[in-house]
Structures are given as C-alpha cells and as structure tokens.
Design a protein around this motif. Structure first.
Motif, PDB file in Angstrom:
ATOM      1  N   GLN A   1      16.546  65.258  18.328  1.00  0.00           N
ATOM      2  CA  GLN A   1      17.085  65.429  19.660  1.00  0.00           C
ATOM      3  C   GLN A   1      18.005  64.526  20.317  1.00  0.00           C
ATOM      4  O   GLN A   1      18.734  64.666  20.900  1.00  0.00           O
ATOM      5  CB  GLN A   1      15.806  65.667  20.496  1.00  0.00           C
ATOM      6  CG  GLN A   1      15.269  66.957  20.535  1.00  0.00           C
ATOM      7  CD  GLN A   1      15.827  68.121  21.281  1.00  0.00           C
ATOM      8  OE1 GLN A   1      16.573  68.668  21.064  1.00  0.00           O
ATOM      9  NE2 GLN A   1      15.131  67.939  22.632  1.00  0.00           N
TER      10      GLN A   1
ATOM     11  N   LYS B   1      25.448  65.463  19.000  1.00  0.00           N
ATOM     12  CA  LYS B   1      25.837  66.788  18.384  1.00  0.00           C
ATOM     13  C   LYS B   1      27.172  67.154  18.310  1.00  0.00           C
ATOM     14  O   LYS B   1      27.957  66.806  19.147  1.00  0.00           O
ATOM     15  CB  LYS B   1      24.985  67.916  19.243  1.00  0.00           C
ATOM     16  CG  LYS B   1      23.351  67.716  19.272  1.00  0.00           C
ATOM     17  CD  LYS B   1      22.854  67.517  18.017  1.00  0.00           C
ATOM     18  CE  LYS B   1      21.368  67.473  17.917  1.00  0.00           C
ATOM     19  NZ  LYS B   1      20.768  66.278  18.640  1.00  0.00           N
TER      20      LYS B   1
ATOM     21  N   GLN C   1      29.483  68.802  21.370  1.00  0.00           N
ATOM     22  CA  GLN C   1      28.827  68.371  22.690  1.00  0.00           C
ATOM     23  C   GLN C   1      29.667  67.069  23.181  1.00  0.00           C
ATOM     24  O   GLN C   1      29.420  65.887  22.476  1.00  0.00           O
ATOM     25  CB  GLN C   1      27.240  67.943  22.291  1.00  0.00           C
ATOM     26  CG  GLN C   1      26.511  67.777  23.587  1.00  0.00           C
ATOM     27  CD  GLN C   1      25.257  67.217  23.279  1.00  0.00           C
ATOM     28  OE1 GLN C   1      24.838  66.437  22.480  1.00  0.00           O
ATOM     29  NE2 GLN C   1      24.170  67.862  23.938  1.00  0.00           N
TER      30      GLN C   1
ATOM     31  N   ARG D   1      27.341  62.225  27.418  1.00  0.00           N
ATOM     32  CA  ARG D   1      26.835  62.329  28.653  1.00  0.00           C
ATOM     33  C   ARG D   1      27.630  61.093  29.497  1.00  0.00           C
ATOM     34  O   ARG D   1      27.894  59.999  29.357  1.00  0.00           O
ATOM     35  CB  ARG D   1      25.448  61.919  28.806  1.00  0.00           C
ATOM     36  CG  ARG D   1      24.620  62.988  28.096  1.00  0.00           C
ATOM     37  CD  ARG D   1      22.981  62.442  28.164  1.00  0.00           C
ATOM     38  NE  ARG D   1      22.165  63.655  27.559  1.00  0.00           N
ATOM     39  CZ  ARG D   1      21.908  63.168  26.442  1.00  0.00           C
ATOM     40  NH1 ARG D   1      21.995  62.155  25.746  1.00  0.00           N
ATOM     41  NH2 ARG D   1      20.992  64.078  25.792  1.00  0.00           N
TER      42      ARG D   1
ATOM     43  N   TYR E   1      16.014  66.393  28.171  1.00  0.00           N
ATOM     44  CA  TYR E   1      17.426  66.794  27.912  1.00  0.00           C
ATOM     45  C   TYR E   1      17.436  68.228  27.536  1.00  0.00           C
ATOM     46  O   TYR E   1      18.676  68.829  27.508  1.00  0.00           O
ATOM     47  CB  TYR E   1      17.734  65.958  26.488  1.00  0.00           C
ATOM     48  CG  TYR E   1      17.570  64.639  26.869  1.00  0.00           C
ATOM     49  CD1 TYR E   1      18.429  63.868  27.695  1.00  0.00           C
ATOM     50  CD2 TYR E   1      16.833  63.825  25.791  1.00  0.00           C
ATOM     51  CE1 TYR E   1      18.189  62.503  27.858  1.00  0.00           C
ATOM     52  CE2 TYR E   1      16.448  62.444  25.839  1.00  0.00           C
ATOM     53  CZ  TYR E   1      17.243  61.809  26.798  1.00  0.00           C
ATOM     54  OH  TYR E   1      17.025  60.362  26.920  1.00  0.00           O
TER      55      TYR E   1
ATOM     56  N   TRP F   1      16.795  71.436  24.868  1.00  0.00           N
ATOM     57  CA  TRP F   1      17.170  71.760  23.288  1.00  0.00           C
ATOM     58  C   TRP F   1      18.721  71.344  23.167  1.00  0.00           C
ATOM     59  O   TRP F   1      19.356  71.960  23.593  1.00  0.00           O
ATOM     60  CB  TRP F   1      16.810  73.069  22.663  1.00  0.00           C
ATOM     61  CG  TRP F   1      17.164  73.089  21.380  1.00  0.00           C
ATOM     62  CD1 TRP F   1      18.128  74.122  20.868  1.00  0.00           C
ATOM     63  CD2 TRP F   1      16.548  72.417  20.305  1.00  0.00           C
ATOM     64  NE1 TRP F   1      18.074  74.025  19.443  1.00  0.00           N
ATOM     65  CE2 TRP F   1      17.348  72.963  19.035  1.00  0.00           C
ATOM     66  CE3 TRP F   1      15.646  71.414  20.089  1.00  0.00           C
ATOM     67  CZ2 TRP F   1      16.791  72.543  17.745  1.00  0.00           C
ATOM     68  CZ3 TRP F   1      15.234  70.978  18.920  1.00  0.00           C
ATOM     69  CH2 TRP F   1      15.886  71.478  17.720  1.00  0.00           C
ATOM     70  N   THR F   2      18.978  70.210  22.499  1.00  0.00           N
ATOM     71  CA  THR F   2      20.285  69.689  22.094  1.00  0.00           C
ATOM     72  C   THR F   2      20.858  70.278  20.655  1.00  0.00           C
ATOM     73  O   THR F   2      22.230  70.082  20.447  1.00  0.00           O
ATOM     74  CB  THR F   2      20.303  68.138  21.997  1.00  0.00           C
ATOM     75  OG1 THR F   2      19.451  67.864  20.867  1.00  0.00           O
ATOM     76  CG2 THR F   2      19.752  67.508  23.293  1.00  0.00           C
TER      77      THR F   2
ATOM     78  N   GLY G   1      21.422  64.910  31.448  1.00  0.00           N
ATOM     79  CA  GLY G   1      21.098  65.525  30.504  1.00  0.00           C
ATOM     80  C   GLY G   1      21.146  67.203  30.636  1.00  0.00           C
ATOM     81  O   GLY G   1      21.095  67.744  29.629  1.00  0.00           O
TER      82      GLY G   1
ATOM     83  N   THR H   1      23.602  69.900  31.723  1.00  0.00           N
ATOM     84  CA  THR H   1      25.066  69.987  31.868  1.00  0.00           C
ATOM     85  C   THR H   1      25.416  71.086  32.812  1.00  0.00           C
ATOM     86  O   THR H   1      26.308  70.546  33.882  1.00  0.00           O
ATOM     87  CB  THR H   1      25.415  70.754  30.597  1.00  0.00           C
ATOM     88  OG1 THR H   1      25.197  69.748  29.554  1.00  0.00           O
ATOM     89  CG2 THR H   1      27.039  70.949  30.836  1.00  0.00           C
TER      90      THR H   1
END
Length: 392
Positions: free
Chosen positions: A47, A51, A54, A57, A309, A311-312, A374, A376
């Motif tokens: 997590q 990724k 992505q 942040r 966050y 699920w990433t 976290g 979006t």
C-alpha cells in the motif's frame, strides 16, 4: 498480538488465567499470528509503495499529518515483525521455550527472549496508539490553524516518550523484585495492565471527540470560504467525516477483542479455581477471543492504510524519479511574475484585498487538503471549488 499476558507468561509462577490462554493450542495460535502478521506486513508495504500511473501526492506545504500517518504505519510494520519473530521462535524451538517455565534455571536466554520480544511488541503498538492520538489532535489543530511542522517534534516526544515510559514502568513493577516473583500478587500485575491499556483506552475515548470537533470546524471553514455551502463542500465534509469514521472502525475492530479478553481473564483470576464447571463458558469465551486477537491485532497495519489512502493498487513503480526542488519552482514562478509589468497605483487596493482573501482561501484549502490527503476525488473537488481555480 499485543497483550500484557505475553510479559506475564515470562514469569515461572504465572497466574492460572495466563497459563490457560498461553497453553491453549500454542502451535495453532503461533501459526495464526505468523499468517496474519505476514499478510498484513506484505499488504501494508504494498500500500505504501508508489504505483504506476499514479501521480505523487501533492501537498500545499509539508504536512505534519502525513508524517504522523507514516509513523503509524511504521509502528504497525515493526510490531508485525516482532510477532512473526516471536511466534517463529515459539514454533521452531519448543525446547528453548520450555525453559521459560523453569524456576531458578541457570539459562537466562529463554527469559530474556520472552521479556524482550514481549516488550518490543507492546512498545511498538503502544507508540502506534499515541501516534493515532496525535493524529486526532493534529487534525483539530490544523483546522484551527494552530499546527505546523514545529509541532511534529512535540508529537515525537509524546508518542515515543510516553510509550517508553509506560512500558518500562509497567515492566519494572511487574518483575519487581525479580523475575521469579513477579506474579506473587496483583499489586505487581495491575499496574502493568493499566500502563498497557491506558493509551488504547485514550484513543477509544478521546479520538472520537476530537474527530467530531474537527468535522464541525471543517464545516464552518467550508461555509466561510465563499459564504455559501455548495454540494462540493458538503460532499468534501462528508468524506472527511467518513475518513475519521473508518479509522475508528478499524481501531475498534482490531482491539475490542483485547478488552473483552482481558476482562474475562481478570474475572477468572478473581476466582479460587478457574477450572470449575460454572466457569466453562467464560473459559471458552476467553480462549475464542484469544485466537481472535491473534488474527485482528496484526491486521491493523493493512486496514489502517485502507482507511488512510484507500486501495492503491497492485502495480508497483520502483523506478527512481527526480523530484522537483522546491526553490527551483519558486524561482521559476518568481521569474514568470517579474516578466509582467506591475499594476498601476489606483488598482493597488483592489489587488491587495483580493490577495488577502486569496491567502485566506489558500490557508483553508491547505487545512482541508491535509485532512483529505490520499483521497484523489476530494483533492480534485477542493481544487475546483477553490477561488484560485475559478479565476478569482
């Protein structure tokens, strides 16, 4: 899992209630702890890794809240590692563990391992409790615009300092005057149980109150930002409220079994004989909650990352990326600003008033974005509803 019974078991003359749970299918229990802690450890690390596809942040400024969330995950990861190590030794070296029960034994290593591993697990999860309390305090202070990076030093002192102090104090009182006489009376055990469960109960009681006040303050900030309370603001406030609710839900799920189990075991300790037939249901309930603790306690790390966050995803991006240096972006923006001529004098008051209101809106946006970090969709709605985005 994290329980004061782990330290109590290190005493050769341990009480009957501790003996009951620690001797109940130890191979199965240790296997459950290893499996749950390993799954939680791997998923938590997954997590937290970046990724593919992505975007990183982006925070308006360095956030103490994001640092606190990271330390909560670190405490859970290290605590899970302690559980895996302790349970693996318990399964792999039964003869070594059997020496813990020897009174006046010459081999001190079994007792040293028992006390050291139990303290490691308790210390890390206790520090995680204090960090979670600091997160609730920081969330409230951020909305009140009273927090900043300087407060993170105070949070470190509170989380690590209080965790170490309570852990050492509880262990010292439990094993006083020596390891062989630590369970001769409840006057040794009760202070240890209090120091173990005090931060847990603090989070259960204080965090919902602080979260509720933070949500109310967020609603006031959103209403006062533009003088209206649109659907975007209402939805953003609801998502922040749901984020706090998920955090407390995970905490209650993972640790309520500990409170129930300790209550049952303490009741059994008060009985002259815990093997009496009328106490059969209580013994069974204590053993069931003991196994549940081995499953749920280590899973806190992964479940918290879901609450923080969401699920990433599975697609990990391990490629190194060059990050923009803050002063480079500042210098480039400064150059861009200097290429335009300054406004004429008669418009200066108008621009000053807009600058002040824009600054207030930016501060509000920063506070809200720290709480919704976290998420979006929340960040996008916040940007669209900002006066800066609207070309104010």
């Amino acid at each position: 899992m994290a329980s004061p019974r782990l330290e109590t078991y290190c005493c050769p003359n341990r009480d009957a209630a501790t003996q009951l749970v620690m001797n109940f299918q130890p191979e199965v229990f240790c296997g459950v702890c290893i499996g749950s802690a390993s799954i939680s450890l791997l998923l938590t690390i997954l997590q937290l890794l970046p990724k593919k596809g992505q975007s990183p942040r982006k925070m308006p400024k360095a956030s103490s809240s994001s640092t606190i969330l990271l330390f909560i995950s670190i405490c859970d990861i290290l605590g899970a590692l302690g559980m895996i190590f302790r349970s693996s030794v318990w399964l792999g070296f039964p003869g070594f563990i059997a020496n813990i029960s020897v009174v006046n034994g010459t081999d001190v290593w079994p007792s040293t391992f028992c006390v050291g591993s139990a303290m490691w697990i308790q210390l890390l999860y206790s520090a995680g409790f204090w960090w979670l309390f600091c997160y609730a305090v920081d969330s409230y202070l951020v909305v009140r615009r009273s927090a900043g990076l300087s407060t993170i030093v105070l949070y470190h002192m509170m989380a690590w300092g209080l965790a170490v102090m309570l852990c050492v104090e509880g262990i010292a009182l439990l094993y006083y005057p020596s390891l062989s006489s630590c369970e001769n009376g409840l006057e040794h055990a009760i202070p240890h149980y209090i120091t173990t469960y005090a931060p847990l109960l603090l989070v259960l009681v204080a965090n919902p109150i602080l979260f509720r006040r933070t949500v109310s303050a967020v609603a006031s900030l959103l209403k006062g930002r533009q003088g209206i309370y649109t659907e975007n603001e209402r939805r953003l406030g609801t998502e922040i409220q749901m984020r706090f609710f998920k955090i407390m839900l995970v905490f209650v799920i993972c640790w309520s079994s500990n409170i129930i189990n300790e209550t049952l075991l303490f009741y059994l300790e008060m009985q002259p004989d815990i093997n009496e037939m009328p106490l059969k249901n209580i013994r069974s309930a204590a053993l069931i909650t003991w196994i549940i603790m081995g499953v749920l306690n280590p899973m806190q790390g992964f479940l918290f990352t879901l609450a923080f966050y969401g699920w990433t995803g599975w697609r990990v991006d391990l490629k190194w990326r060059k990050r923009e240096i803050p002063w480079e972006s500042m210098s480039s923006s400064t150059v861009g600003e200097n290429t335009y001529p300054s406004p004429v004098n008669y418009q200066s008051n108008i621009h000053d008033s807009k600058k002040i209101s824009t600054t207030d809106s930016q501060q509000t946006d920063e506070a809200i974005s720290m709480l919704s970090e976290g998420n979006t969709s929340s960040d996008e709605r916040l940007t669209r509803s900002s006066p800066i985005y609207q070309g104010w």
